[in-house]
Design a protein around this motif. Structure first.
Motif, PDB file in Angstrom:
ATOM      1  N   MET A   1       0.838  -1.166   0.000  1.00 19.07           N
ATOM      2  CA  MET A   1       0.000   0.000   0.000  1.00 19.07           C
ATOM      3  C   MET A   1       0.894   1.245   0.000  1.00 19.07           C
ATOM      4  SD  MET A   1      -2.947   1.180   2.714  1.00 19.07           S
ATOM      5  CE  MET A   1      -2.115   0.729   4.190  1.00 19.07           C
ATOM      6  N   ARG A   2       0.503   2.259  -0.762  1.00 18.66           N
ATOM      7  CA  ARG A   2       1.257   3.514  -0.818  1.00 18.66           C
ATOM      8  C   ARG A   2       0.761   4.437   0.295  1.00 18.66           C
ATOM      9  NH1 ARG A   2       4.809   5.705  -4.066  1.00 18.66           N
ATOM     10  NH2 ARG A   2       4.593   4.046  -5.569  1.00 18.66           N
ATOM     11  N   VAL A   3       1.700   4.929   1.086  1.00 23.32           N
ATOM     12  CA  VAL A   3       1.377   5.733   2.261  1.00 23.32           C
ATOM     13  C   VAL A   3       2.100   7.071   2.174  1.00 23.32           C
ATOM     14  CG1 VAL A   3       1.581   5.827   4.776  1.00 23.32           C
ATOM     15  CG2 VAL A   3       1.083   3.658   3.655  1.00 23.32           C
ATOM     16  N   ASP A   4       1.416   8.132   2.575  1.00 19.81           N
ATOM     17  CA  ASP A   4       2.053   9.444   2.652  1.00 19.81           C
ATOM     18  C   ASP A   4       2.950   9.505   3.881  1.00 19.81           C
ATOM     19  OD1 ASP A   4       0.885  10.503   0.369  1.00 19.81           O
ATOM     20  OD2 ASP A   4      -0.865  11.226   1.467  1.00 19.81           O
ATOM     21  N   LYS A  41      17.588  14.421  -2.322  1.00 25.80           N
ATOM     22  CA  LYS A  41      17.867  12.998  -2.133  1.00 25.80           C
ATOM     23  C   LYS A  41      17.543  12.518  -0.720  1.00 25.80           C
ATOM     24  CE  LYS A  41      21.317  13.023  -5.700  1.00 25.80           C
ATOM     25  NZ  LYS A  41      22.686  13.161  -6.027  1.00 25.80           N
ATOM     26  N   SER A  42      17.501  13.415   0.238  1.00 25.51           N
ATOM     27  CA  SER A  42      17.270  13.041   1.631  1.00 25.51           C
ATOM     28  C   SER A  42      15.896  12.411   1.868  1.00 25.51           C
ATOM     29  CB  SER A  42      17.468  14.254   2.536  1.00 25.51           C
ATOM     30  OG  SER A  42      18.802  14.717   2.439  1.00 25.51           O
ATOM     31  N   PRO A  43      14.799  12.969   1.325  1.00 21.37           N
ATOM     32  CA  PRO A  43      13.503  12.304   1.526  1.00 21.37           C
ATOM     33  C   PRO A  43      13.458  10.912   0.897  1.00 21.37           C
ATOM     34  CG  PRO A  43      13.168  14.532   0.729  1.00 21.37           C
ATOM     35  CD  PRO A  43      14.639  14.247   0.658  1.00 21.37           C
ATOM     36  N   ARG A  44      14.115  10.741  -0.217  1.00 22.88           N
ATOM     37  CA  ARG A  44      14.154   9.423  -0.859  1.00 22.88           C
ATOM     38  C   ARG A  44      14.908   8.425   0.006  1.00 22.88           C
ATOM     39  NH1 ARG A  44      15.235  11.980  -6.646  1.00 22.88           N
ATOM     40  NH2 ARG A  44      13.064  12.393  -7.193  1.00 22.88           N
ATOM     41  N   ASP A  63       7.378  12.249  -3.166  1.00 25.24           N
ATOM     42  CA  ASP A  63       7.574  13.105  -4.345  1.00 25.24           C
ATOM     43  C   ASP A  63       7.080  14.524  -4.143  1.00 25.24           C
ATOM     44  OD1 ASP A  63       8.792  11.077  -5.731  1.00 25.24           O
ATOM     45  OD2 ASP A  63       6.938  10.382  -6.675  1.00 25.24           O
ATOM     46  N   TYR A  64       6.092  14.746  -3.283  1.00 25.78           N
ATOM     47  CA  TYR A  64       5.570  16.095  -3.061  1.00 25.78           C
ATOM     48  C   TYR A  64       6.613  17.004  -2.414  1.00 25.78           C
ATOM     49  CZ  TYR A  64       5.064  14.712   1.807  1.00 25.78           C
ATOM     50  OH  TYR A  64       5.301  14.286   3.077  1.00 25.78           O
TER      51      TYR A  64
END
Length: 66
Positions: A1-4, A41-44, A63-64
């Motif tokens: 499942m994709r989660v924010d 790159k840090s959030p990834r 991505d946001y």
């Protein structure tokens, strides 16, 4: 499942003291990780760590933030 993911800038403990970084928190279970740096790159990197460490089997959307 994709989660924010909830992303907050925060000082984190680096090799030579406090450095700017990010706290990423899973909005489903509340598990969180810290990553050094605030570049795109840090959030990834944080999403990868959450995927590895979170007790739920989730994929994380950061991505946001980019």
């Amino acid at each position: 499942m994709r989660v924010d993911v909830d992303i907050q800038e925060e000082d984190v403990d680096g090799d030579y003291g406090l450095v700017p970084g990010l706290r990423l928190t899973c909005q489903e279970c509340g598990h969180w990780v810290l990553v050094c740096g605030t570049s795109d790159k840090s959030p990834r990197r944080g999403a990868i760590l959450l995927r590895e460490q979170c007790p739920d089997d989730n994929f994380y959307d950061v991505d946001y933030w980019l």
